[in-house]
Write a protein that holds these residues in place. Structure first.
Motif, PDB file in Angstrom:
ATOM      1  N   ALA A 152       0.760  -1.208  -0.126  1.00 52.49           N
ATOM      2  CA  ALA A 152      -0.054  -0.133   0.104  1.00 52.49           C
ATOM      3  C   ALA A 152       0.670   1.357   0.084  1.00 52.49           C
ATOM      4  N   LEU A 153       1.969   1.129   0.408  1.00 52.11           N
ATOM      5  CA  LEU A 153       2.877   2.051   0.526  1.00 52.11           C
ATOM      6  C   LEU A 153       3.910   2.430  -0.681  1.00 52.11           C
ATOM      7  N   ILE A 154       3.768   1.368  -1.637  1.00 51.61           N
ATOM      8  CA  ILE A 154       4.642   1.392  -3.090  1.00 51.61           C
ATOM      9  C   ILE A 154       3.567   1.431  -4.215  1.00 51.61           C
ATOM     10  N   LEU A 155       2.575   0.814  -4.511  1.00 49.79           N
ATOM     11  CA  LEU A 155       1.989   0.477  -5.619  1.00 49.79           C
ATOM     12  C   LEU A 155       1.266   1.825  -5.903  1.00 49.79           C
ATOM     13  N   PRO A 156       0.545   2.445  -5.006  1.00 51.19           N
ATOM     14  CA  PRO A 156      -0.369   3.712  -5.511  1.00 51.19           C
ATOM     15  C   PRO A 156       0.466   4.856  -6.017  1.00 51.19           C
ATOM     16  N   GLY A 157       1.824   4.944  -5.618  1.00 51.05           N
ATOM     17  CA  GLY A 157       2.701   5.951  -6.260  1.00 51.05           C
ATOM     18  C   GLY A 157       3.709   5.621  -6.939  1.00 51.05           C
ATOM     19  N   ALA A 158       3.488   4.047  -7.460  1.00 47.93           N
ATOM     20  CA  ALA A 158       4.892   3.530  -8.288  1.00 47.93           C
ATOM     21  C   ALA A 158       5.598   4.470  -9.234  1.00 47.93           C
ATOM     22  N   VAL A 159       4.648   5.036 -10.038  1.00 46.84           N
ATOM     23  CA  VAL A 159       5.077   5.922 -11.136  1.00 46.84           C
ATOM     24  C   VAL A 159       4.772   7.185 -11.121  1.00 46.84           C
ATOM     25  N   SER A 160       5.699   8.108 -11.223  1.00 43.61           N
ATOM     26  CA  SER A 160       5.610   9.696 -11.163  1.00 43.61           C
ATOM     27  C   SER A 160       5.671  10.073 -12.620  1.00 43.61           C
ATOM     28  N   THR A 161       4.402  10.557 -13.143  1.00 41.00           N
ATOM     29  CA  THR A 161       4.333  10.940 -14.492  1.00 41.00           C
ATOM     30  C   THR A 161       5.423  11.950 -14.864  1.00 41.00           C
ATOM     31  N   TRP A 162       5.882  12.920 -13.980  1.00 42.14           N
ATOM     32  CA  TRP A 162       6.927  13.663 -14.427  1.00 42.14           C
ATOM     33  C   TRP A 162       8.374  12.951 -14.770  1.00 42.14           C
ATOM     34  N   ASN A 163       8.618  12.161 -13.706  1.00 43.89           N
ATOM     35  CA  ASN A 163       9.801  11.308 -14.035  1.00 43.89           C
ATOM     36  C   ASN A 163       9.632  10.569 -15.160  1.00 43.89           C
ATOM     37  N   LEU A 164       8.507  10.103 -15.597  1.00 45.30           N
ATOM     38  CA  LEU A 164       8.236   9.276 -16.784  1.00 45.30           C
ATOM     39  C   LEU A 164       8.433   9.920 -17.969  1.00 45.30           C
ATOM     40  N   ILE A 165       7.957  11.193 -17.898  1.00 46.13           N
ATOM     41  CA  ILE A 165       8.064  12.123 -19.294  1.00 46.13           C
ATOM     42  C   ILE A 165       9.588  12.305 -19.468  1.00 46.13           C
ATOM     43  N   VAL A 166      10.283  12.737 -18.263  1.00 45.76           N
ATOM     44  CA  VAL A 166      11.658  13.200 -18.567  1.00 45.76           C
ATOM     45  C   VAL A 166      12.601  12.125 -18.960  1.00 45.76           C
ATOM     46  N   ILE A 167      12.413  11.082 -18.393  1.00 43.09           N
ATOM     47  CA  ILE A 167      13.156   9.656 -19.009  1.00 43.09           C
ATOM     48  C   ILE A 167      12.991   9.362 -20.268  1.00 43.09           C
ATOM     49  N   LYS A 168      11.551   9.476 -20.765  1.00 43.89           N
ATOM     50  CA  LYS A 168      11.151   9.085 -22.228  1.00 43.89           C
ATOM     51  C   LYS A 168      11.858  10.126 -23.145  1.00 43.89           C
ATOM     52  N   ASN A 169      11.916  11.608 -22.906  1.00 42.96           N
ATOM     53  CA  ASN A 169      12.508  12.344 -23.617  1.00 42.96           C
ATOM     54  C   ASN A 169      14.197  12.160 -23.357  1.00 42.96           C
ATOM     55  N   PHE A 170      14.740  11.501 -22.511  1.00 40.17           N
ATOM     56  CA  PHE A 170      15.903  11.393 -22.321  1.00 40.17           C
ATOM     57  C   PHE A 170      16.117  10.138 -23.439  1.00 40.17           C
ATOM     58  N   PHE A 171      15.401   9.028 -23.668  1.00 39.17           N
ATOM     59  CA  PHE A 171      15.553   7.811 -24.355  1.00 39.17           C
ATOM     60  C   PHE A 171      15.507   8.462 -25.857  1.00 39.17           C
ATOM     61  N   GLU A 172      14.433   9.441 -26.297  1.00 36.82           N
ATOM     62  CA  GLU A 172      14.389   9.999 -27.584  1.00 36.82           C
ATOM     63  C   GLU A 172      15.581  10.669 -27.898  1.00 36.82           C
ATOM     64  N   GLY A 173      16.520  11.100 -27.033  1.00 35.41           N
ATOM     65  CA  GLY A 173      17.509  11.885 -27.566  1.00 35.41           C
ATOM     66  C   GLY A 173      18.798  10.966 -27.679  1.00 35.41           C
ATOM     67  N   LEU A 174      18.660   9.922 -27.460  1.00 33.37           N
ATOM     68  CA  LEU A 174      19.710   8.865 -27.489  1.00 33.37           C
ATOM     69  C   LEU A 174      19.837   8.291 -29.164  1.00 33.37           C
ATOM     70  N   PRO A 175      20.930   8.199 -29.685  1.00 32.35           N
ATOM     71  CA  PRO A 175      21.064   7.849 -31.156  1.00 32.35           C
ATOM     72  C   PRO A 175      20.558   6.665 -31.643  1.00 32.35           C
ATOM     73  N   MET A 176      19.417   6.437 -32.419  1.00 35.90           N
ATOM     74  CA  MET A 176      18.633   5.801 -33.128  1.00 35.90           C
ATOM     75  C   MET A 176      19.602   4.609 -33.678  1.00 35.90           C
ATOM     76  N   GLU A 177      20.818   5.135 -34.210  1.00 31.13           N
ATOM     77  CA  GLU A 177      21.574   4.190 -35.023  1.00 31.13           C
ATOM     78  C   GLU A 177      22.027   2.931 -34.038  1.00 31.13           C
TER      79      GLU A 177
END
Length: 301
Positions: A152-177
């Motif tokens: 109950a202390l872990i699952l309800p807030g397991a994913v932070s949307t802000w952290n998710l978006i920033v990490i997604k943008n980080f992955f998008e900046g890596l070379p696709m090659e």
């Protein structure tokens, strides 16, 4: 010749203004550091001072006499050490769960060919503005049978949307090659993520791991709502009980181990030091990743 003289005067003026700004900036940063550090030093000093000195001096940074009675009292029973271990376990497991869910989801959403990607991002962005609220979340946790459970202390807030978006943008900046070359060699998505993307994302992963860890370590509201068993209380709830016991808000009969001696001001300060020290020790090792990890992921998108 006149232009050269004017240029030299302008350069000198710029140098003077630059030095004035640097001096002002140094003093401003020293002031900000003092505002942050002085209260922490005061708490540490009070934890080693006697109760009489705290009452007489009011504010000080170095105690006249050093005593360890407060820390002896903290470790005189297994109440606080047990709460400390509960918090350590919740922090470690919660951080691992959060990072696994966040990284895998962020990597998937970084692929523009993912079906329904835009809709998923829209729903995730919606949670940045609106949330279910305390009562609906409590009903969901209760309906899932997670009351008095560490989940109950872990699952309800397991994913932070802000952290998710920033990490997604980080992955998008890596070379696709790199990913394309790995696919040519026969690597699947999980292999690419684990052996290529994650090693290149150490700054972002270290930064947000610390963010999640601090969040779980300081989690207070969730434990207050969902944990009724005192043996499962984390450190923050136990700190609350000690402060309430010191202020007379509770009679202490429910906390036999803590009721042997009413906690004094120095004991409260010692508990604060005890609860803050692990994060302070961890922070310097990950500080070098902060700027690169947050800014690189936040610039794009």
């Amino acid at each position: 010749m006149e232009k050269k003289v004017k240029h030299q005067k302008t350069h000198r003026n710029d140098t003077v203004y630059s030095r004035i700004f640097d001096v002002f900036n140094v003093f401003f940063l020293i002031f900000c550091a003092a505002v942050t550090i002085v209260p922490l030093i005061y708490v540490v000093a009070c934890s080693f001072a006697t109760e009489q000195e705290i009452l007489e001096r009011g504010f000080f940074l170095i105690p006249h006499s050093v005593q360890f009675e407060s820390y002896k009292y903290i470790f005189s029973s297994d109440t606080l050490p047990r709460a400390f271990l509960n918090t350590v376990g919740i922090t470690i497991v919660g951080t691992l769960v959060s990072m696994v869910l966040t990284v895998t989801l962020a990597y998937s959403l970084s692929k523009k060919y993912l079906p329904g990607r835009r809709g998923i991002l829209t729903l995730l962005s919606f949670t940045l503005v609106f949330s279910g609220g305390m009562i609906p979340t409590f009903l969901v946790v209760k309906g899932l049978g997670l009351i008095d459970s560490y989940l109950a202390l872990i699952l309800p807030g397991a994913v932070s949307t802000w952290n998710l978006i920033v990490i997604k943008n980080f992955f998008e900046g890596l070379p696709m090659e790199l990913e394309e070359a790995a696919k040519i060699d026969g690597a699947h998505d999980l292999t690419i993520l684990g052996r290529i993307m994650m090693p290149l994302s150490k700054p972002a992963l270290a930064t947000f791991s610390l963010f999640y860890a601090v969040g779980y370590w300081n989690n207070y509201t969730s434990a207050l709502l969902y944990i009724n068993d005192s043996d499962k209380w984390p450190l923050q709830i136990m700190l609350r009980q000690i402060i309430m016991l010191a202020n007379g808000a509770i009679d202490g009969s429910e906390f036999d181990e803590l009721a042997t001696r009413p906690p004094e001001e120095s004991v409260q300060m010692a508990v604060i030091v005890f609860g803050t020290l692990p994060i302070l020790i961890l922070y310097p090792f990950l500080q070098k990743y902060f700027t690169k990890g947050v800014i690189v992921g936040a610039v794009k998108g």
